[in-house]
Design a protein around this motif. Structure first.
Motif, PDB file in Angstrom:
ATOM      1  N   ILE A 146      -9.774   3.389   9.043  1.00 30.74           N
ATOM      2  CA  ILE A 146     -10.031   2.427   7.967  1.00 30.74           C
ATOM      3  C   ILE A 146     -11.008   1.370   8.491  1.00 30.74           C
ATOM      4  CG2 ILE A 146      -8.971   0.780   6.371  1.00 30.74           C
ATOM      5  CD1 ILE A 146      -8.089   3.757   6.000  1.00 30.74           C
ATOM      6  N   PRO A 147     -12.084   1.104   7.751  1.00 32.38           N
ATOM      7  CA  PRO A 147     -13.092   0.149   8.244  1.00 32.38           C
ATOM      8  C   PRO A 147     -12.553  -1.282   8.352  1.00 32.38           C
ATOM      9  CG  PRO A 147     -13.581   0.821   5.987  1.00 32.38           C
ATOM     10  CD  PRO A 147     -12.455   1.683   6.449  1.00 32.38           C
ATOM     11  N   GLY A 158       0.819  -1.214   0.000  1.00 36.42           N
ATOM     12  CA  GLY A 158       0.000   0.000   0.000  1.00 36.42           C
ATOM     13  C   GLY A 158       0.847   1.256   0.000  1.00 36.42           C
ATOM     14  N   LEU A 159       1.885   1.281   0.829  1.00 35.25           N
ATOM     15  CA  LEU A 159       2.789   2.430   0.892  1.00 35.25           C
ATOM     16  C   LEU A 159       3.474   2.650  -0.454  1.00 35.25           C
ATOM     17  CD1 LEU A 159       4.378   1.590   4.347  1.00 35.25           C
ATOM     18  CD2 LEU A 159       3.272   3.769   3.845  1.00 35.25           C
ATOM     19  N   ILE A 162      -5.309  -3.954   5.350  1.00 31.14           N
ATOM     20  CA  ILE A 162      -3.905  -3.572   5.566  1.00 31.14           C
ATOM     21  C   ILE A 162      -3.371  -2.706   4.427  1.00 31.14           C
ATOM     22  CG2 ILE A 162      -1.575  -4.427   5.995  1.00 31.14           C
ATOM     23  CD1 ILE A 162      -2.844  -7.043   6.981  1.00 31.14           C
ATOM     24  N   PHE A 163      -3.645  -3.111   3.193  1.00 32.52           N
ATOM     25  CA  PHE A 163      -3.158  -2.366   2.033  1.00 32.52           C
ATOM     26  C   PHE A 163      -3.601  -0.903   2.127  1.00 32.52           C
ATOM     27  CE2 PHE A 163      -3.847  -0.524  -2.152  1.00 32.52           C
ATOM     28  CZ  PHE A 163      -2.677  -0.824  -2.832  1.00 32.52           C
ATOM     29  N   ILE A 184     -11.367 -20.076  17.467  1.00 29.54           N
ATOM     30  CA  ILE A 184     -10.373 -19.004  17.346  1.00 29.54           C
ATOM     31  C   ILE A 184     -10.886 -17.900  16.418  1.00 29.54           C
ATOM     32  CG2 ILE A 184      -8.040 -18.397  16.559  1.00 29.54           C
ATOM     33  CD1 ILE A 184      -7.231 -21.319  17.078  1.00 29.54           C
ATOM     34  N   VAL A 185     -10.728 -16.656  16.881  1.00 26.27           N
ATOM     35  CA  VAL A 185     -10.907 -15.486  16.026  1.00 26.27           C
ATOM     36  C   VAL A 185      -9.609 -14.691  16.092  1.00 26.27           C
ATOM     37  CG1 VAL A 185     -12.146 -13.325  15.639  1.00 26.27           C
ATOM     38  CG2 VAL A 185     -13.397 -15.342  16.411  1.00 26.27           C
ATOM     39  N   SER A 186      -9.051 -14.347  14.931  1.00 21.71           N
ATOM     40  CA  SER A 186      -7.794 -13.591  14.931  1.00 21.71           C
ATOM     41  C   SER A 186      -7.953 -12.291  14.138  1.00 21.71           C
ATOM     42  CB  SER A 186      -6.644 -14.442  14.383  1.00 21.71           C
ATOM     43  OG  SER A 186      -6.880 -14.794  13.040  1.00 21.71           O
ATOM     44  N   PHE A 187      -6.839 -11.611  13.914  1.00 21.63           N
ATOM     45  CA  PHE A 187      -6.845 -10.302  13.248  1.00 21.63           C
ATOM     46  C   PHE A 187      -5.905 -10.276  12.046  1.00 21.63           C
ATOM     47  CE2 PHE A 187      -8.763  -9.006  17.141  1.00 21.63           C
ATOM     48  CZ  PHE A 187      -9.434  -7.814  16.878  1.00 21.63           C
ATOM     49  N   ASN A 188      -6.265  -9.472  11.069  1.00 23.15           N
ATOM     50  CA  ASN A 188      -5.479  -9.046   9.895  1.00 23.15           C
ATOM     51  C   ASN A 188      -5.972  -9.651   8.594  1.00 23.15           C
ATOM     52  OD1 ASN A 188      -3.978  -7.597  11.700  1.00 23.15           O
ATOM     53  ND2 ASN A 188      -2.116  -8.813  11.508  1.00 23.15           N
TER      54      ASN A 188
END
Length: 340
Positions: free
Chosen positions: A326-327, A86-87, A299-300, A276-280
């Motif tokens: 960012i949603p 993204g950057l 993330i992008f 399990i619930v995770s992030f990203n």
């Protein structure tokens, strides 16, 4: 013979100054003219001399990226490769290059940032995380040097442009989802507690439990590095408890992968025994076995907006401070199920 700006101007039937403005992406030049000049540059094989331009404008057209740790650890986590995409795309659109700085310790990273700023190597910096006691942020504020933070600043939030998710709300919603599935013994596996993202996600988890009338069990809260080994160590600690949890909120997909690996080795089934619930929501969340229920934090877009808003600040010192949220979205897959 080398192609010059004058050659491009003649070919495109514009003034040499117009070509210079197109190269600098001056907003006063119409899109039609920009298109014509760029086509002429491509046809003639003209490439702007960015070093000469930098000397003339006292601008490097380089953005510095402050990585949160050593490269060997940082790049194990696909979060950073996604944020770099993204950057990079955002910077490329404005003809900016990226320069990275890493270090094995917080002090080493700080020294590298000082050298980068005082050496005039970059026009601005993107900080890829936010710490509770952030020397780098304080240094940049005092020098009035352009910077943007990915994450919420721990202090001076109203004075610092930052791009973030609502991590408190996202974690609260993830925990509420597990509560709706009938789980009450829910543990939280977080990253470094000095990181604001970890604090916010922990607070969201705690809030959901409080609303549900469930007392927080401090033994159910574990903090490790955002690495697969961190997940392995965290779940190993939780399984030592006489009453281990039936569900987990894990603050990072790579940590969750470590959790999955350890549970599989112990023949503990996900989601039948532990949900399990995770992030990203990185790529391997979808190909893990079982597939991970994960909060997609875009993330992008975090990276893209950070570079975009830093370049706006570089080009206009009076650019207002912004808080860009960012949603996020919970992507439900196989790693979570109703409690048996």
């Amino acid at each position: 013979m080398a192609i010059t700006i004058k050659d491009v101007a003649k070919f495109a039937n514009v003034a040499p100054s117009t070509v210079s403005r197109v190269i600098a992406d001056n907003p006063r030049i119409s899109e039609k003219t920009k298109k014509r000049v760029r086509e002429a540059m491509e046809e003639l094989g003209y490439h702007p001399n960015f070093i000469a331009r930098s000397l003339a404008s006292q601008s490097t057209e380089v953005i510095g990226l402050v990585m949160p740790g050593s490269a060997d650890k940082t790049f194990q986590n696909p979060f950073f490769s996604n944020i770099l995409r993204g950057l990079s795309e955002s910077a490329h659109e404005k003809n900016y290059a990226l320069q990275m700085t890493t270090g094995k310790t917080v002090d080493e990273i700080y020294e590298n940032v000082v050298h980068m700023v005082q050496g005039g190597r970059v026009d601005g910096l993107v900080l890829l995380n936010s710490r509770a006691d952030d020397k780098i942020m304080e240094y940049l504020r005092k020098r009035d040097f352009p910077f943007v933070v990915i994450g919420k600043p721990y202090m001076h939030e109203e004075e610092i442009t930052h791009v973030d998710n609502d991590n408190f709300r996202a974690s609260k919603e993830a925990t509420e989802y597990l509560l709706e599935l009938g789980h009450e013994s829910i543990a939280f596996i977080g990253g470094d507690l000095s990181l604001v993202v970890t604090i916010d996600r922990l607070l969201g988890y705690e809030k959901a439990l409080r609303i549900a009338g469930i007392e927080l069990n401090n033994q159910y809260v574990i903090h490790e590095e955002f690495l697969r080994e961190g997940g392995r160590e965290a779940i190993s600690e939780l399984l030592k408890l006489s009453d281990h949890p039936t569900a987990l909120v894990v603050a990072d997909d790579l940590m969750a992968l470590g959790v999955l690996n350890t549970l599989a080795e112990l023949n503990i089934s996900v989601p039948e025994d532990i949900s399990i619930v995770s992030f990203n929501n990185v790529l391997f969340a979808e190909v893990a076995n079982p597939q991970l229920t994960s909060v997609d934090i875009n993330i992008f877009t975090l990276g893209y907006e950070a570079a975009k808003n830093l370049i706006l600040k570089i080009n206009n010192p009076n650019e207002p401070v912004k808080r860009i949220i960012i949603p996020h979205k919970l992507i439900i897959r196989e790693s979570s199920a109703k409690k048996h």
